[in-house]
Design a protein around this motif. Structure first.
Motif, PDB file in Angstrom:
ATOM      1  N   LEU A   8     -13.614   2.928  -1.550  1.00 46.61           N
ATOM      2  CA  LEU A   8     -13.003   4.130  -2.106  1.00 46.61           C
ATOM      3  C   LEU A   8     -13.108   5.177  -1.009  1.00 46.61           C
ATOM      4  O   LEU A   8     -14.205   5.608  -0.669  1.00 46.61           O
ATOM      5  N   THR A   9     -11.967   5.557  -0.437  1.00 50.09           N
ATOM      6  CA  THR A   9     -12.000   6.312   0.803  1.00 50.09           C
ATOM      7  C   THR A   9     -10.870   7.337   0.905  1.00 50.09           C
ATOM      8  O   THR A   9      -9.873   7.235   0.199  1.00 50.09           O
ATOM      9  N   ALA A  10     -11.051   8.278   1.799  1.00 52.22           N
ATOM     10  CA  ALA A  10     -10.005   9.253   2.099  1.00 52.22           C
ATOM     11  C   ALA A  10      -9.095   8.744   3.210  1.00 52.22           C
ATOM     12  O   ALA A  10      -8.077   9.366   3.517  1.00 52.22           O
ATOM     13  N   ARG A  11      -9.441   7.609   3.806  1.00 46.85           N
ATOM     14  CA  ARG A  11      -8.625   7.029   4.880  1.00 46.85           C
ATOM     15  C   ARG A  11      -7.394   6.370   4.256  1.00 46.85           C
ATOM     16  O   ARG A  11      -7.529   5.393   3.521  1.00 46.85           O
ATOM     17  N   ASP A  26      -6.043   1.725   8.369  1.00 43.28           N
ATOM     18  CA  ASP A  26      -7.350   1.852   7.718  1.00 43.28           C
ATOM     19  C   ASP A  26      -7.514   0.794   6.631  1.00 43.28           C
ATOM     20  O   ASP A  26      -8.561   0.160   6.513  1.00 43.28           O
ATOM     21  N   LEU A  27      -6.459   0.605   5.820  1.00 41.78           N
ATOM     22  CA  LEU A  27      -6.476  -0.411   4.765  1.00 41.78           C
ATOM     23  C   LEU A  27      -6.726  -1.786   5.364  1.00 41.78           C
ATOM     24  O   LEU A  27      -7.597  -2.532   4.905  1.00 41.78           O
ATOM     25  N   LEU A  28      -5.963  -2.121   6.405  1.00 42.96           N
ATOM     26  CA  LEU A  28      -6.098  -3.436   7.022  1.00 42.96           C
ATOM     27  C   LEU A  28      -7.478  -3.625   7.649  1.00 42.96           C
ATOM     28  O   LEU A  28      -8.068  -4.704   7.557  1.00 42.96           O
ATOM     29  N   LEU A  29      -8.019  -2.571   8.268  1.00 39.48           N
ATOM     30  CA  LEU A  29      -9.359  -2.655   8.838  1.00 39.48           C
ATOM     31  C   LEU A  29     -10.398  -2.891   7.746  1.00 39.48           C
ATOM     32  O   LEU A  29     -11.282  -3.738   7.888  1.00 39.48           O
ATOM     33  N   ASP A  37     -13.025  -6.417  -0.730  1.00 39.75           N
ATOM     34  CA  ASP A  37     -12.214  -7.167  -1.680  1.00 39.75           C
ATOM     35  C   ASP A  37     -11.077  -6.318  -2.226  1.00 39.75           C
ATOM     36  O   ASP A  37     -10.082  -6.850  -2.713  1.00 39.75           O
ATOM     37  N   ASP A  38     -11.240  -5.010  -2.177  1.00 37.47           N
ATOM     38  CA  ASP A  38     -10.217  -4.090  -2.660  1.00 37.47           C
ATOM     39  C   ASP A  38     -10.372  -2.783  -1.902  1.00 37.47           C
ATOM     40  O   ASP A  38     -11.417  -2.534  -1.274  1.00 37.47           O
ATOM     41  N   TYR A  39      -9.334  -1.945  -1.972  1.00 31.96           N
ATOM     42  CA  TYR A  39      -9.309  -0.713  -1.195  1.00 31.96           C
ATOM     43  C   TYR A  39      -8.534   0.324  -1.990  1.00 31.96           C
ATOM     44  O   TYR A  39      -7.401   0.066  -2.388  1.00 31.96           O
ATOM     45  N   MET A  40      -9.143   1.446  -2.250  1.00 35.03           N
ATOM     46  CA  MET A  40      -8.476   2.550  -2.961  1.00 35.03           C
ATOM     47  C   MET A  40      -8.635   3.823  -2.145  1.00 35.03           C
ATOM     48  O   MET A  40      -9.663   4.035  -1.509  1.00 35.03           O
ATOM     49  N   THR A  41      -7.609   4.668  -2.205  1.00 32.56           N
ATOM     50  CA  THR A  41      -7.676   5.937  -1.477  1.00 32.56           C
ATOM     51  C   THR A  41      -7.797   7.101  -2.444  1.00 32.56           C
ATOM     52  O   THR A  41      -7.393   7.024  -3.596  1.00 32.56           O
ATOM     53  N   SER A  85      -2.100  -7.774   2.413  1.00 36.57           N
ATOM     54  CA  SER A  85      -3.504  -8.203   2.423  1.00 36.57           C
ATOM     55  C   SER A  85      -3.616  -9.722   2.530  1.00 36.57           C
ATOM     56  O   SER A  85      -4.560 -10.238   3.122  1.00 36.57           O
ATOM     57  N   ILE A  86      -2.637 -10.452   1.982  1.00 40.65           N
ATOM     58  CA  ILE A  86      -2.629 -11.916   2.109  1.00 40.65           C
ATOM     59  C   ILE A  86      -2.466 -12.294   3.576  1.00 40.65           C
ATOM     60  O   ILE A  86      -3.156 -13.182   4.082  1.00 40.65           O
ATOM     61  N   ASP A  87      -1.556 -11.596   4.276  1.00 39.24           N
ATOM     62  CA  ASP A  87      -1.365 -11.862   5.706  1.00 39.24           C
ATOM     63  C   ASP A  87      -2.662 -11.660   6.478  1.00 39.24           C
ATOM     64  O   ASP A  87      -3.002 -12.434   7.375  1.00 39.24           O
ATOM     65  N   VAL A  88      -3.410 -10.612   6.131  1.00 34.67           N
ATOM     66  CA  VAL A  88      -4.679 -10.327   6.803  1.00 34.67           C
ATOM     67  C   VAL A  88      -5.682 -11.447   6.527  1.00 34.67           C
ATOM     68  O   VAL A  88      -6.355 -11.926   7.444  1.00 34.67           O
TER      69      VAL A  88
END
Length: 186
Positions: free
Chosen positions: A21-24, A29-32, A39-43, A144-147
């Motif tokens: 859970l980030t401001a990025r 940033d998501l891919l990193l 497992d998940d990414y929220m801004t 995200s699947i590609d990553v």
């Protein structure tokens, strides 16, 4: 920061579900974050209801895969080890082996691998892999699947630029090749 915490958790082979859970907010940033093992990414700003839905999903997935915790032998389900060529994926023990060598995977990578190993030679679209690994209530991009595939190729392929196990089917998605000795255990 959160990226360093994620790097440390995954360096310790933790099966702990990680939601960043980030401001990025950039795609990089998501891919990193995903590349480091989230497992998940929220801004931010975020919806508390969406956050709770994603947490519930992560917890459901964690329970389904054993959450990285050891399951006593007498309580282990009899799920088969999935095999494709020299690759074996054990959904009960949450382990991956390639030619006898253990391969460390993030929870997201493991789920993609398990779906593909369950049906070698089947072509999966990115959307199908997302739905099978993350469910339809996720707000994650197909990228995200590609990553995950890119990271898995680095871990599994002798030459990630010339894959022989995790193949791209151009214009469609991905498939797992099944070598001559590959089969699903029953």
């Amino acid at each position: 920061d959160g990226l360093e915490v994620c790097r440390i958790l995954r360096g310790e082979s933790s099966g702990l579900p990680v939601l960043m859970l980030t401001a990025r907010t950039t795609e990089e940033d998501l891919l990193l974050g995903l590349d480091l093992g989230a497992d998940d990414y929220m801004t931010k700003p975020y919806s508390p209801r969406e956050l709770m839905a994603r947490i519930r999903t992560l917890l459901r997935r964690s329970r389904r895969t054993g959450g990285g915790a050891a399951i006593p032998d007498d309580r282990r389900p009899t799920d088969p080890v999935l095999r494709a060529g020299a690759l074996s994926v054990d959904p009960v023990r949450h382990t991956v082996h390639l030619g006898g060598r253990q391969v460390e995977c993030t929870p997201g990578e493991f789920e993609v691998l398990a779906v593909m190993a369950a049906e070698p030679e089947r072509v999966f679209t990115r959307r199908q892999l997302l739905t099978r690994t993350r469910g339809s209530d996720r707000f994650i991009t197909e990228r995200s699947i590609d990553v995950h595939i890119l990271n898995l190729r680095k871990k599994l392929e002798a030459d990630p630029k010339q894959p022989v196990l995790l193949l791209t089917v151009f214009g469609v998605g991905y498939k797992m090749a099944d070598g001559p000795e590959g089969h699903r255990a029953h």
